[in-house]
Design an enzyme around this catalytic site. Structure first.
Site, PDB file in Angstrom:
ATOM      1  N   GLN A   1      74.182 -10.538 -91.127  1.00  0.00           N
ATOM      2  CA  GLN A   1      75.135 -10.119 -92.153  1.00  0.00           C
ATOM      3  C   GLN A   1      76.108 -11.265 -92.444  1.00  0.00           C
ATOM      4  O   GLN A   1      77.216 -11.297 -91.931  1.00  0.00           O
ATOM      5  CB  GLN A   1      75.895  -8.895 -91.636  1.00  0.00           C
ATOM      6  CG  GLN A   1      76.870  -8.301 -92.612  1.00  0.00           C
ATOM      7  CD  GLN A   1      76.210  -7.407 -93.620  1.00  0.00           C
ATOM      8  OE1 GLN A   1      75.312  -6.665 -93.295  1.00  0.00           O
ATOM      9  NE2 GLN A   1      76.663  -7.480 -94.844  1.00  0.00           N
ATOM     10  N   PHE A   2      75.690 -12.210 -93.287  1.00  0.00           N
ATOM     11  CA  PHE A   2      76.531 -13.371 -93.573  1.00  0.00           C
ATOM     12  C   PHE A   2      77.838 -12.996 -94.259  1.00  0.00           C
ATOM     13  O   PHE A   2      78.839 -13.697 -94.156  1.00  0.00           O
ATOM     14  CB  PHE A   2      75.772 -14.421 -94.393  1.00  0.00           C
ATOM     15  CG  PHE A   2      75.595 -14.082 -95.849  1.00  0.00           C
ATOM     16  CD1 PHE A   2      76.514 -14.523 -96.789  1.00  0.00           C
ATOM     17  CD2 PHE A   2      74.509 -13.327 -96.270  1.00  0.00           C
ATOM     18  CE1 PHE A   2      76.353 -14.216 -98.133  1.00  0.00           C
ATOM     19  CE2 PHE A   2      74.346 -13.012 -97.610  1.00  0.00           C
ATOM     20  CZ  PHE A   2      75.272 -13.453 -98.542  1.00  0.00           C
ATOM     21  N   THR A   3      77.883 -11.847 -94.924  1.00  0.00           N
ATOM     22  CA  THR A   3      79.097 -11.458 -95.656  1.00  0.00           C
ATOM     23  C   THR A   3      80.262 -11.092 -94.732  1.00  0.00           C
ATOM     24  O   THR A   3      81.390 -10.943 -95.205  1.00  0.00           O
ATOM     25  CB  THR A   3      78.817 -10.292 -96.627  1.00  0.00           C
ATOM     26  OG1 THR A   3      78.358  -9.170 -95.876  1.00  0.00           O
ATOM     27  CG2 THR A   3      77.789 -10.681 -97.676  1.00  0.00           C
TER      28      THR A   3
END
Length: 150
Positions: A78-80
């Site tokens: 989950q890069f966000t």
């Protein structure tokens, strides 16, 4: 590394509208990686995740871990999680590690989790289009950043 941990009664993930993986009671772990993350971050977070006492005991007190209850884990990249929202209305993801750094660290994290946790572990697919469906039990949601150890 930053994780969002959700205690769930069940969860599933659909990957690229094709593949679906499911877990029963346990944890959904959203994992965000930055460039300077490493082995120490991985080991520290895995220890926290598998031993975090957020499941109820017989007295209704959060005193049991996912290991104690024989639960399952769904791990999702989950890069966000590392979005910066300081300026304007469009988040910046500049802090998130690029795939050439993030993918090996994600794989190391998964390998370490498998070595430390004997229960079922399901995963998303790094960089894929995914939909996560879950029933958050409690609700219980915990955010842990390996840079905030002290």
């Amino acid at each position: 590394m930053k994780v969002v941990i959700q205690r769930v009664t069940e969860a599933k993930i659909t990957i690229d509208s094709i593949e679906t993986k499911e877990i029963g009671p346990g944890l959904v772990v959203l994992l965000g990686i930055v460039d300077d993350d490493g082995k120490e971050d991985i080991e520290w977070l895995i220890n926290k995740i598998v031993n975090l006492r957020i499941f109820n005991d017989s007295d209704g007190i959060m005193n049991r871990s996912v290991t104690d209850i024989g639960g399952e884990i769904l791990l999702v990249s989950q890069f966000t999680l590392h979005a910066s929202t300081k300026k304007g209305h469009r988040p910046s993801y500049i802090k998130a590690a690029k795939p050439d750094i993030a993918v090996p660290l994600y794989n190391q994290f998964l390998d370490g989790l498998k070595a430390s946790f004997s229960g079922n572990i399901e995963t998303g697919k790094f960089g894929a289009d995914m939909q996560v469906f879950l029933i958050n039990d409690g609700p219980v949601t915990i955010i842990i950043d390996s840079k905030d150890k002290i």
